[in-house]
Write a protein that holds these residues in place. Structure first.
Motif, mmCIF file in Angstrom:
data_model
loop_
_atom_site.group_PDB
_atom_site.id
_atom_site.type_symbol
_atom_site.label_atom_id
_atom_site.label_comp_id
_atom_site.label_asym_id
_atom_site.label_seq_id
_atom_site.Cartn_x
_atom_site.Cartn_y
_atom_site.Cartn_z
ATOM 1 N N ASP A 137 -3.020 7.267 8.570
ATOM 2 C CA ASP A 137 -3.484 5.981 8.049
ATOM 3 C C ASP A 137 -2.883 4.763 8.730
ATOM 4 O O ASP A 137 -3.313 3.643 8.483
ATOM 5 C CB ASP A 137 -3.172 5.896 6.551
ATOM 6 N N THR A 140 0.427 1.229 6.091
ATOM 7 C CA THR A 140 -0.206 1.242 4.780
ATOM 8 C C THR A 140 0.609 0.434 3.770
ATOM 9 O O THR A 140 1.832 0.573 3.679
ATOM 10 C CB THR A 140 -0.361 2.686 4.260
ATOM 11 N N ARG A 142 -1.165 -0.210 0.570
ATOM 12 C CA ARG A 142 -1.988 -0.137 -0.637
ATOM 13 C C ARG A 142 -1.177 0.258 -1.864
ATOM 14 O O ARG A 142 -1.332 -0.338 -2.934
ATOM 15 C CB ARG A 142 -3.139 0.853 -0.431
ATOM 16 N N ARG A 143 -0.328 1.280 -1.734
ATOM 17 C CA ARG A 143 0.450 1.734 -2.899
ATOM 18 C C ARG A 143 1.401 0.647 -3.376
ATOM 19 O O ARG A 143 1.558 0.406 -4.575
ATOM 20 C CB ARG A 143 1.232 3.013 -2.555
ATOM 21 N N ARG A 144 2.050 -0.025 -2.426
ATOM 22 C CA ARG A 144 2.978 -1.089 -2.811
ATOM 23 C C ARG A 144 2.254 -2.220 -3.513
ATOM 24 O O ARG A 144 2.679 -2.714 -4.568
ATOM 25 C CB ARG A 144 3.708 -1.620 -1.580
ATOM 26 N N ASP A 145 1.129 -2.660 -2.939
ATOM 27 C CA ASP A 145 0.393 -3.784 -3.505
ATOM 28 C C ASP A 145 -0.170 -3.442 -4.881
ATOM 29 O O ASP A 145 -0.157 -4.282 -5.798
ATOM 30 C CB ASP A 145 -0.743 -4.205 -2.565
ATOM 31 N N ALA A 146 -0.660 -2.209 -5.041
ATOM 32 C CA ALA A 146 -1.201 -1.801 -6.337
ATOM 33 C C ALA A 146 -0.102 -1.765 -7.392
ATOM 34 O O ALA A 146 -0.312 -2.168 -8.546
ATOM 35 C CB ALA A 146 -1.873 -0.440 -6.218
ATOM 36 N N GLY A 177 -0.140 -9.648 -0.034
ATOM 37 C CA GLY A 177 -0.355 -8.524 -0.928
ATOM 38 C C GLY A 177 0.480 -8.599 -2.186
ATOM 39 O O GLY A 177 0.158 -7.953 -3.191
#
Length: 244
Positions: A137, A140, A142-146, A177
């Motif tokens: 990927d 990345t 995404r996990r941190r921002d979510a 983010g």
């Protein structure tokens, strides 16, 4: 009122070093490899920390480090709450403790209301996942921002007049983010009320600030990044006053 982040106690020994450096707001002879000298030592002696958050460096709870914190800090910080790898210690009584699930295997946060001299203060200790680079990927976030978005919703609807967020965001406050969490909060230090850039990571030679104190209804009076106390992050100490 002084608050601080004391990060990633990976072992009982490193927890003891950090605990000795913060207990009663004074330095109690930490190891010679991480001395606290001069004005910093005197400042910690003169001004006592009201609350601080600490974090284990592993995804699983480090019960040895937690017990060390409890033993070392009980006299100065009799009130504390812990959840998974997070701990929150306070001089003032805590109530309404919530353990917030940020999703994933271990990212999490704690919220508690401290009865401080300036009134009820909602204190959040937050730790979000690291930014990862993978072969499949690439870079990345995404996990941190979510994960950062989840406490943002809770903070936004918090009706407590004073709010303090002690966080390891694994990112700069300029990172878009993280905007859902940082929006509406005032950063303390790192070019604001402190001196210099306030870098906290890596501890040996910091080049970026990943650890932050964000506030609402309070004004920062000063900020200091402490020396390396045995963690991969450096601790942050921030002075706050009530906004009338």
């Amino acid at each position: 009122m002084l608050v601080g982040t004391f990060c990633r106690a990976t072992t009982s020994a490193s927890a003891a070093r950090m605990s000795r450096a913060t207990s009663r707001g004074a330095v109690r002879s930490p190891p010679t490899s991480t001395p606290l000298r001069g004005r910093l030592r005197e400042r910690l002696r003169e001004r006592r920390t009201a609350a601080h958050a600490s974090r284990s460096g592993t995804p699983r709870p480090n019960h040895g480090a937690l017990k060390t914190y409890e033993r070392e800090l009980h006299g100065a910080y009799p009130h504390h709450a812990a959840g998974n790898t997070l701990g929150l210690w306070s001089r003032y009584p805590l109530r309404g403790v919530e353990r917030l699930d940020l999703g994933g295997a271990w990212p999490h946060a704690i919220r508690a209301v401290a009865r401080t001299p300036v009134g009820d203060t909602a204190v959040y200790a937050v730790r979000v996942p690291s930014v990862r680079v993978t072969f499949r990927d690439g870079f990345t976030v995404r996990r941190r921002d979510a994960s950062a978005a989840r406490p943002a919703e809770r903070v936004a609807r918090d009706r407590t007049r004073h709010v303090v967020v002690l966080d390891d965001l694994n990112g700069s406050l300029r990172d878009r983010g993280l905007a859902p969490l940082t929006r509406g909060l005032r950063p303390a230090g790192g070019g604001g009320s402190g001196h210099g850039q306030g870098f906290t990571w890596p501890a040996a030679f910091p080049v970026v600030r990943l650890d932050h104190v964000l506030v609402r209804g309070l004004a920062p009076t000063g900020a200091t990044v402490l020396p390396d106390l045995g963690s991969d992050h450096r601790p942050v100490l921030t002075g706050l006053r009530s906004v009338r």
